[in-house]
Design an enzyme around this catalytic site. Structure first.
Site, PDB file in Angstrom:
ATOM      1  N   LEU A   1      12.845  -2.682   4.917  1.00  0.00           N
ATOM      2  CA  LEU A   1      12.947  -3.671   3.776  1.00  0.00           C
ATOM      3  C   LEU A   1      12.650  -5.284   4.242  1.00  0.00           C
ATOM      4  CD1 LEU A   1      15.792  -2.227   1.514  1.00  0.00           C
ATOM      5  CD2 LEU A   1      13.310  -2.054   1.109  1.00  0.00           C
TER       6      LEU A   1
ATOM      7  N   ARG B   1     -11.362 -20.878   8.856  1.00  0.00           N
ATOM      8  CA  ARG B   1     -10.238 -20.460   9.337  1.00  0.00           C
ATOM      9  C   ARG B   1     -10.371 -19.826  10.569  1.00  0.00           C
ATOM     10  NH1 ARG B   1      -6.724 -16.271   5.710  1.00  0.00           N
ATOM     11  NH2 ARG B   1      -8.315 -14.717   6.329  1.00  0.00           N
TER      12      ARG B   1
ATOM     13  N   ASN C   1       7.283  -4.861  17.099  1.00  0.00           N
ATOM     14  CA  ASN C   1       7.454  -4.196  15.934  1.00  0.00           C
ATOM     15  C   ASN C   1       6.547  -3.087  15.668  1.00  0.00           C
ATOM     16  OD1 ASN C   1       9.190  -4.539  13.152  1.00  0.00           O
ATOM     17  ND2 ASN C   1       6.965  -4.129  12.800  1.00  0.00           N
TER      18      ASN C   1
ATOM     19  N   PHE D   1     -10.528  -1.670   4.574  1.00  0.00           N
ATOM     20  CA  PHE D   1     -11.222  -3.044   4.500  1.00  0.00           C
ATOM     21  C   PHE D   1     -10.178  -3.960   3.597  1.00  0.00           C
ATOM     22  CE2 PHE D   1     -15.350  -2.449   6.541  1.00  0.00           C
ATOM     23  CZ  PHE D   1     -14.972  -1.255   6.944  1.00  0.00           C
TER      24      PHE D   1
ATOM     25  N   TYR E   1      -1.967  -9.044  15.617  1.00  0.00           N
ATOM     26  CA  TYR E   1      -1.824  -7.871  14.427  1.00  0.00           C
ATOM     27  C   TYR E   1      -2.869  -6.899  14.479  1.00  0.00           C
ATOM     28  CZ  TYR E   1      -3.236  -5.847  10.272  1.00  0.00           C
ATOM     29  OH  TYR E   1      -3.717  -4.933   9.270  1.00  0.00           O
TER      30      TYR E   1
ATOM     31  N   SER F   1      -7.190  -0.555  10.102  1.00  0.00           N
ATOM     32  CA  SER F   1      -7.723  -1.634   9.666  1.00  0.00           C
ATOM     33  C   SER F   1      -9.205  -1.815  10.032  1.00  0.00           C
ATOM     34  CB  SER F   1      -6.813  -2.870   9.849  1.00  0.00           C
ATOM     35  OG  SER F   1      -7.771  -4.193   9.489  1.00  0.00           O
TER      36      SER F   1
ATOM     37  N   ASP G   1      15.275   0.825  10.509  1.00  0.00           N
ATOM     38  CA  ASP G   1      14.503   0.109  11.382  1.00  0.00           C
ATOM     39  C   ASP G   1      14.008   1.165  12.310  1.00  0.00           C
ATOM     40  OD1 ASP G   1      13.276  -1.527  13.121  1.00  0.00           O
ATOM     41  OD2 ASP G   1      15.101  -2.555  13.717  1.00  0.00           O
TER      42      ASP G   1
ATOM     43  N   ILE H   1       0.687  -1.339   0.065  1.00  0.00           N
ATOM     44  CA  ILE H   1       0.046   0.013   0.038  1.00  0.00           C
ATOM     45  C   ILE H   1       0.793   1.132  -0.008  1.00  0.00           C
ATOM     46  CG2 ILE H   1      -2.001   1.282   1.212  1.00  0.00           C
ATOM     47  CD1 ILE H   1      -2.727  -1.506   2.398  1.00  0.00           C
TER      48      ILE H   1
ATOM     49  N   PHE I   1     -11.998 -21.225   2.944  1.00  0.00           N
ATOM     50  CA  PHE I   1     -12.146 -21.814   4.344  1.00  0.00           C
ATOM     51  C   PHE I   1     -13.427 -21.502   4.600  1.00  0.00           C
ATOM     52  CE2 PHE I   1      -7.389 -19.783   4.345  1.00  0.00           C
ATOM     53  CZ  PHE I   1      -6.797 -20.813   4.232  1.00  0.00           C
TER      54      PHE I   1
ATOM     55  N   LYS J   1      -3.247  -2.355  15.705  1.00  0.00           N
ATOM     56  CA  LYS J   1      -3.957  -1.203  14.920  1.00  0.00           C
ATOM     57  C   LYS J   1      -5.012  -0.517  15.975  1.00  0.00           C
ATOM     58  CE  LYS J   1      -2.012  -2.003  10.882  1.00  0.00           C
ATOM     59  NZ  LYS J   1      -1.148  -1.111  10.369  1.00  0.00           N
TER      60      LYS J   1
HETATM   61  N1  UFG Z   1      -9.769 -16.762   2.296  1.00  0.00           N
HETATM   62  C1  UFG Z   1      -9.850 -18.211   1.875  1.00  0.00           C
HETATM   63  N2  UFG Z   1      -8.565 -18.817   1.438  1.00  0.00           N
HETATM   64  C2  UFG Z   1      -7.492 -18.387   1.465  1.00  0.00           C
HETATM   65  C3  UFG Z   1      -7.219 -16.923   2.037  1.00  0.00           C
HETATM   66  C4  UFG Z   1      -8.412 -16.616   2.410  1.00  0.00           C
HETATM   67  O1  UFG Z   1     -10.788 -18.852   1.635  1.00  0.00           O
HETATM   68  O2  UFG Z   1      -6.473 -19.086   0.903  1.00  0.00           O
HETATM   69  C5  UFG Z   1     -10.909 -16.143   2.557  1.00  0.00           C
HETATM   70  C6  UFG Z   1     -11.041 -15.874   3.909  1.00  0.00           C
HETATM   71  O3  UFG Z   1     -11.394 -17.121   4.838  1.00  0.00           O
HETATM   72  C7  UFG Z   1     -11.943 -14.736   3.895  1.00  0.00           C
HETATM   73  C8  UFG Z   1     -11.578 -14.085   2.636  1.00  0.00           C
HETATM   74  O4  UFG Z   1     -11.119 -15.149   1.997  1.00  0.00           O
HETATM   75  O5  UFG Z   1     -13.168 -15.064   3.869  1.00  0.00           O
HETATM   76  C9  UFG Z   1     -10.667 -12.932   2.865  1.00  0.00           C
HETATM   77  O6  UFG Z   1      -9.457 -13.134   3.507  1.00  0.00           O
HETATM   78  P1  UFG Z   1      -8.294 -12.487   3.685  1.00  0.00           P
HETATM   79  O7  UFG Z   1      -7.249 -13.103   4.324  1.00  0.00           O
HETATM   80  O8  UFG Z   1      -7.835 -11.961   2.071  1.00  0.00           O
HETATM   81  O9  UFG Z   1      -8.808 -11.128   4.079  1.00  0.00           O
HETATM   82  P2  UFG Z   1      -9.276 -10.737   5.736  1.00  0.00           P
HETATM   83  O10 UFG Z   1     -10.688 -10.262   5.305  1.00  0.00           O
HETATM   84  O11 UFG Z   1      -9.274 -11.912   6.628  1.00  0.00           O
HETATM   85  O12 UFG Z   1      -8.273  -9.765   6.409  1.00  0.00           O
HETATM   86  C10 UFG Z   1      -8.176  -8.519   5.794  1.00  0.00           C
HETATM   87  C11 UFG Z   1      -6.539  -8.255   5.957  1.00  0.00           C
HETATM   88  C12 UFG Z   1      -6.257  -7.944   7.659  1.00  0.00           C
HETATM   89  C13 UFG Z   1      -7.308  -6.999   8.093  1.00  0.00           C
HETATM   90  C14 UFG Z   1      -8.624  -7.603   7.832  1.00  0.00           C
HETATM   91  C15 UFG Z   1      -9.743  -6.638   8.453  1.00  0.00           C
HETATM   92  O13 UFG Z   1      -5.913  -9.180   5.501  1.00  0.00           O
HETATM   93  O14 UFG Z   1      -5.121  -7.420   7.477  1.00  0.00           O
HETATM   94  O15 UFG Z   1      -8.781  -7.695   6.403  1.00  0.00           O
HETATM   95  O16 UFG Z   1     -10.978  -6.758   8.003  1.00  0.00           O
HETATM   96  F1  UFG Z   1      -7.091  -7.051   9.531  1.00  0.00           F
END
Ligand code: UFG
Length: 344
Positions: free
Chosen positions: A34, A297, A101, A180, A151, A126, A59, A13, A220, A155
Site C-alpha cells: 500500500l 523532458r 525496492n 506501452f 526505473y 515495459s 512488503d 494495472i 514537453f 525492468k
Molecule cells: N508529457 C508531457 N507533459 C507531462 C507529462 C508527459 O508533455 O506533464 C509527454 C511526454 O513528454 C511524452 C508523453 O507525454 O511525450 C507521454 O509521457 P508519459 O510520462 O505519460 O509516458 P512515457 O512514454 O514517458 O513513459 C511511459 C511509462 C513508463 C514507461 C514508458 C515506456 O510511464 O513507465 O512509458 O515507454 F517506462
C-alpha cells in the site's frame, strides 16, 4: 478455482487485472504494501465484481515476511508480479531506492514461489526496455537498450534475471509483458489511476488539470521529428491490458508455452502525439485544456509504438479500445473520484 497471487494488486494495472481475473473465475490473492495505493481498492473491486479479493499487506522487500505470506498460499497456481515503484523522474533522483525496492521484491517473489513449487510467473515489464528504437513498429525482436532511467533499468534487469532463471529451470514458465502507455479506467468509473502527488504521466496530468487540481499541462517539447513536433506513443486502455494478463495466464494453464520465457508487447500498434491526446481530450470532455509548450523532458524518445502480431498469434489477444474511449474513461473516473471521494 485456480488461485492467483497478484503482487501490487491494489495499484493501477494490478487492480484492473484483479477484476478481469475474478470475472474469469480465478481466485485472487493480493500482496501489496500500500505504499502507492489504498486498501479502498479492495472495496472498489468488490463493488464491481461482487468479490473481495483476499488481501495480505506485505512488503516484498522483506524476505522473511514474503516467505511467511507465500507459505499461506502454497496452493496458488501462478504469480502475476506488478509490485514496483514506477516514477521515472523519482528513480533518477533515488536510484538505490528503486533498485532495492524493485529488484528485492522481484527476487524474493521468485525465490519464495519457486521454493513452494509455484512454477508460473507473469511479469509486468515495459516498452522502456527498447530505449530509443531505430525501427518502428517495435517487434519483440528489437534489441533492448539500457533504459534511460533506473526505473526502466530495473525492468530490463528483471527480464535478464528471468531469462537466466528459466534457462536453468525449464519447468518454470514465465511470460514478460512489455506495456506501452497504459491509460484509461474501468467502465464503471469506480476504479482508475490514482497517482500519489504530482502525476508524472500525461493522462493523469491532463485529467487533473481539467478537474482544477493542476493549473496547466506543460507539453514537453514540440521540436521532435514527428508530424506536429510532439512525441508519439502507443496508448493502450488499461482494461485491454488487464485482459492480456488473463490470456497469458490461460497460455500458462494450457501449457501452450513454446519457450520457458516468452515476451510480448502490449500495445495497440497505433501511435498518437501529445497534441493528438489533448485534442481527443478536448473532444470527449467538451472543454479546452489549458496547456503550454515548454522544453523537452530528459529521456523522452520521439516515437514508440508496438508491433502487435505476436500477442495476437500466441495469446489470441488484441487491444480493442480506441483513443477517445480510453480518454473518456480516464476523464469519467477523474470526475467521479473528485466529486465523490469517499464513496467510490
Ligand atoms: N508529457 C508531457 N507533459 C507531462 C507529462 C508527459 O508533455 O506533464 C509527454 C511526454 O513528454 C511524452 C508523453 O507525454 O511525450 C507521454 O509521457 P508519459 O510520462 O505519460 O509516458 P512515457 O512514454 O514517458 O513513459 C511511459 C511509462 C513508463 C514507461 C514508458 C515506456 O510511464 O513507465 O512509458 O515507454 F517506462
Amino acid at each position: 478455482m485456480k488461485k492467483i497471487i497478484v503482487t501490487g494488486g491494489c495499484g493501477y494495472i494490478g487492480s484492473h487485472t484483479a477484476i478481469e481475473l475474478i470475472e474469469n473465475d480465478f481466485e485472487v490473492v493480493i500482496f501489496d504494501d500500500l505504499s502507492n495505493s489504498s486498501e479502498k481498492t479492495l472495496e472498489r473491486i468488490e463493488k464491481i465484481t461482487g468479490v473481495r479479493p483476499i488481501f495480505e499487506k506485505i512488503d516484498l522487500k522483506d524476505e522473511r515476511a514474503t516467505e511467511f505470506a507465500f507459505d499461506r498460499y502454497k496452493d496458488a497456481f501462478a504469480v502475476i508480479h506488478f509490485a514496483a515503484l514506477k516514477a521515472v523522474g523519482d528513480s533518477i533522483e533515488k536510484p538505490l531506492e528503486y533498485y532495492q525496492n524493485n529488484l528485492y521484491s522481484f527476487l524474493n517473489t521468485l525465490m519464495c514461489q519457486h521454493k513452494l513449487g509455484i512454477h508460473k510467473f507473469i511479469f509486468s515489464s515495459s516498452a522502456t526496455v527498447y530505449g530509443n528504437p531505430d525501427v518502428l513498429p517495435i517487434t519483440e525482436e528489437n534489441k533492448t537498450q539500457r533504459p534511460f532511467s533506473p526505473y526502466g533499468n530495473t525492468k530490463k534487469i528483471a527480464e535478464e534475471i528471468l531469462d537466466d532463471f528459466t534457462k536453468s529451470n525449464p519447468n518454470f514458465a514465465a511470460i514478460s509483458l512489455r506495456y506501452f502507455n497504459p491509460i484509461g479506467a474501468h467502465e464503471s468509473g469506480n476504479i482508475g489511476e490514482l497517482p500519489n502527488g504530482t502525476p508524472n504521466n500525461l493522462m493523469p496530468y491532463i485529467t487533473q488539470t481539467a478537474a482544477g487540481v493542476r493549473k496547466k499541462l506543460m507539453v514537453f517539447g514540440n521540436d521532435y521529428p514527428t508530424k506536429d513536433g510532439t512525441p508519439i506513443r502507443d496508448y493502450i486502455h488499461v482494461v485491454d491490458l488487464a485482459k492480456a494478463h488473463v490470456k497469458a495466464l490461460e497460455r500458462l494453464l494450457n501449457q501452450d508455452q513454446e519457450q520457458p520465457l516468452e515476451i510480448y508487447n502490449l500495445g495497440t500498434g497505433n501511435g498518437f502525439s501529445v497534441l493528438d491526446v489533448i485534442q481527443s481530450f478536448d473532444r470527449v470532455s467538451n472543454t479546452k485544456l489549458n496547456y503550454e509548450i515548454t522544453g523537452r523532458r530528459d529521456g523522452d524518445v520521439p516515437k514508440l509504438y508496438a508491433a502487435t502480431n505476436l500477442a495476437l498469434e500466441k495469446l489470441g489477444w488484441k487491444a480493442e479500445k480506441g483513443l477517445d474511449e480510453m480518454i473518456d474513461s480516464s476523464w469519467r473516473w477523474e470526475q467521479k473520484y473528485r466529486n465523490n471521494k469517499n464513496d467510490i
